[in-house]
Design a protein around this motif. Structure first.
Motif, mmCIF file in Angstrom:
data_model
loop_
_atom_site.group_PDB
_atom_site.id
_atom_site.type_symbol
_atom_site.label_atom_id
_atom_site.label_comp_id
_atom_site.label_asym_id
_atom_site.label_seq_id
_atom_site.Cartn_x
_atom_site.Cartn_y
_atom_site.Cartn_z
ATOM 1 N N UNK A 150 38.843 33.090 46.606
ATOM 2 C CA UNK A 150 38.581 34.483 46.951
ATOM 3 C C UNK A 150 39.762 35.091 47.700
ATOM 4 N N UNK A 151 40.254 34.362 48.704
ATOM 5 C CA UNK A 151 41.368 34.878 49.502
ATOM 6 C C UNK A 151 42.613 35.056 48.628
ATOM 7 N N UNK A 152 42.823 34.091 47.742
ATOM 8 C CA UNK A 152 43.966 34.193 46.835
ATOM 9 C C UNK A 152 43.846 35.442 45.948
ATOM 10 N N UNK B 95 51.641 30.081 48.528
ATOM 11 C CA UNK B 95 50.928 30.857 47.512
ATOM 12 C C UNK B 95 49.518 31.203 48.007
ATOM 13 N N UNK B 96 48.892 30.221 48.683
ATOM 14 C CA UNK B 96 47.516 30.426 49.149
ATOM 15 C C UNK B 96 47.449 31.071 50.536
ATOM 16 N N UNK B 97 48.604 31.532 51.040
ATOM 17 C CA UNK B 97 48.634 32.231 52.331
ATOM 18 C C UNK B 97 47.994 31.412 53.445
ATOM 19 N N UNK C 44 37.100 39.746 55.010
ATOM 20 C CA UNK C 44 36.366 38.842 54.099
ATOM 21 C C UNK C 44 34.942 38.679 54.630
ATOM 22 N N UNK C 45 33.964 38.769 53.728
ATOM 23 C CA UNK C 45 32.573 38.588 54.140
ATOM 24 C C UNK C 45 31.882 37.551 53.262
ATOM 25 N N UNK C 46 30.980 36.793 53.893
ATOM 26 C CA UNK C 46 30.110 35.872 53.159
ATOM 27 C C UNK C 46 28.740 36.528 53.116
ATOM 28 N N UNK D 75 39.088 47.573 43.796
ATOM 29 C CA UNK D 75 39.970 47.055 44.845
ATOM 30 C C UNK D 75 39.346 45.896 45.625
ATOM 31 N N UNK D 76 38.098 45.579 45.342
ATOM 32 C CA UNK D 76 37.398 44.519 46.078
ATOM 33 C C UNK D 76 37.131 43.331 45.148
ATOM 34 N N UNK D 77 37.420 42.125 45.647
ATOM 35 C CA UNK D 77 37.205 40.902 44.859
ATOM 36 C C UNK D 77 35.869 40.264 45.238
ATOM 37 N N UNK D 78 35.188 39.697 44.260
ATOM 38 C CA UNK D 78 33.931 38.979 44.514
ATOM 39 C C UNK D 78 34.032 37.584 43.911
ATOM 40 N N UNK D 79 33.621 36.578 44.671
ATOM 41 C CA UNK D 79 33.522 35.215 44.148
ATOM 42 C C UNK D 79 32.046 34.825 44.293
#
Lengths: 221, 221
Positions: free
Chosen positions: A207-209, B78-80, B154-156, B192-196
């Motif tokens: 997710x962070x990536x 890469x993974x910050x 980031x939110x869970x 603009x928002x990512x979801x996993x």
């Protein structure tokens, strides 16, 4: 679908998502649905939905779409919703306890019936399921006896990394056929045993990536 | 890898798994590794591993393989892993509480700092993280204020199905850029928002389906 039909792994992984969505539609009284509507709700493209459904012989009619009740009935059979699967949680820490109390939504075929932990103090932890029934927690050395006695074939693995493989070997010896693996390592099992990994650290890192690099990711569409 | 490099989504999802495995190797003092060994440990075929690594310009040398420290250093960037991501848990039930206490293994870049719940009684729940620090739990109506104040991106999401979309909309309004979604519905977010998605019911149903039908599933290899 005949016994010889080969289904791609990716299609099989989408099945429960279709099933869950169709259950919601059915509960809401919706009688028919087309692939575009399914696509919009569950975020797979419509061509994927149509291809997946075609593997199961479910063909929508132009201008009508799919019959929700018929599809749901079909997926329910494919997913063995009529067969009860007894499940044990191995590793009764914070996450293990939460999972023992977890309500697997729209699932009539999953029942967590016991837990195991290497810490003898965990035997006295009072864990109740959604039906307010107290679930027993056994020592890990009772694993083989108790799993066989109760005919448990599915395990949720929430033990620390260092003991994950050893406990997996015990589960396999006890006749477990499927493991939902929350431990961060990739466990090794014989060909006859299925593993589904739920790696929370990997999920979070992915997710962070994606948040940091989303302009560089090719869309799945 | 340049800013214009396009990485397939499947490759991006394997990145944290590579990172985690390389961290373990490095901790164990292992200096080099070839694609077959990586393949065996993490259960992706060797060709996939080599192709994935090639996207990042990491090319193994024949008869030598990959340099573990160099790869780890590269994946870490890469993974910050050097940037701290502040995370909030929304929905402080059994699963939410377990996640607030969860130790994201080998992750230096994830810190859960607060929780939110619609039930005011949850404010008094004593939840300590792995460092034994007490984490605050706020009311959901304080979400926007507290997230912005603490710069949480980031939110869970562990709220019940019925409130998942509404809470998602609040998270987006509060500037959240990534959501790890444990709720069973597919939430809708702006581009603009990512979801996993971490759907436990789907994971369990998929496992049961694979156990019951594994002879009919085409291998990913």
């Amino acid at each position: 679908m005949t016994a010889d039909t080969q289904i791609p792994r990716a299609t099989a992984q989408r099945l429960p998502i279709y099933y869950y969505y169709l259950s919601s539609l059915h509960a809401a009284g919706i009688k028919r649905i087309n692939s575009s509507e399914i696509s919009e709700a569950i975020k797979f493209d419509a061509a994927t939905v149509r291809r997946d459904f075609s593997y199961f012989g479910a063909l929508g009619k132009r201008g009508f779409g799919y019959d929700v009740a018929a599809l749901l009935n079909f997926f329910s059979k494919v997913l063995s919703q009529d067969k009860l699967n007894k499940v044990a949680v191995v590793g009764v820490g914070n996450l293990g306890q939460a999972l023992m109390k977890y309500n697997f939504v729209h699932s009539n075929n999953i029942e967590i019936i016991m837990g195991f932990d290497s810490d003898p103090k965990k035997k006295t932890v009072q864990i109740k399921n959604e039906k307010d029934e107290l679930l027993p927690v056994y020592a890990v050395d009772q694993l083989e006896t108790e799993l066989k006695k109760a005919d448990v074939t599915i395990a949720i693995l929430t033990v620390p990394e260092r003991s994950a493989q050893q406990v997996t070997d015990q589960l396999v010896a006890a006749g477990v056929k499927g493991i939902l693996n929350f431990s961060p390592i990739r466990i090794t099992v014989p060909n006859s045993v299925r593993v589904q990994n739920v790696d929370l650290t990997t999920g979070m890192q992915t997710l962070i990536y994606f948040v940091d690099n989303f302009k560089n990711i090719k869309s799945a569409k």
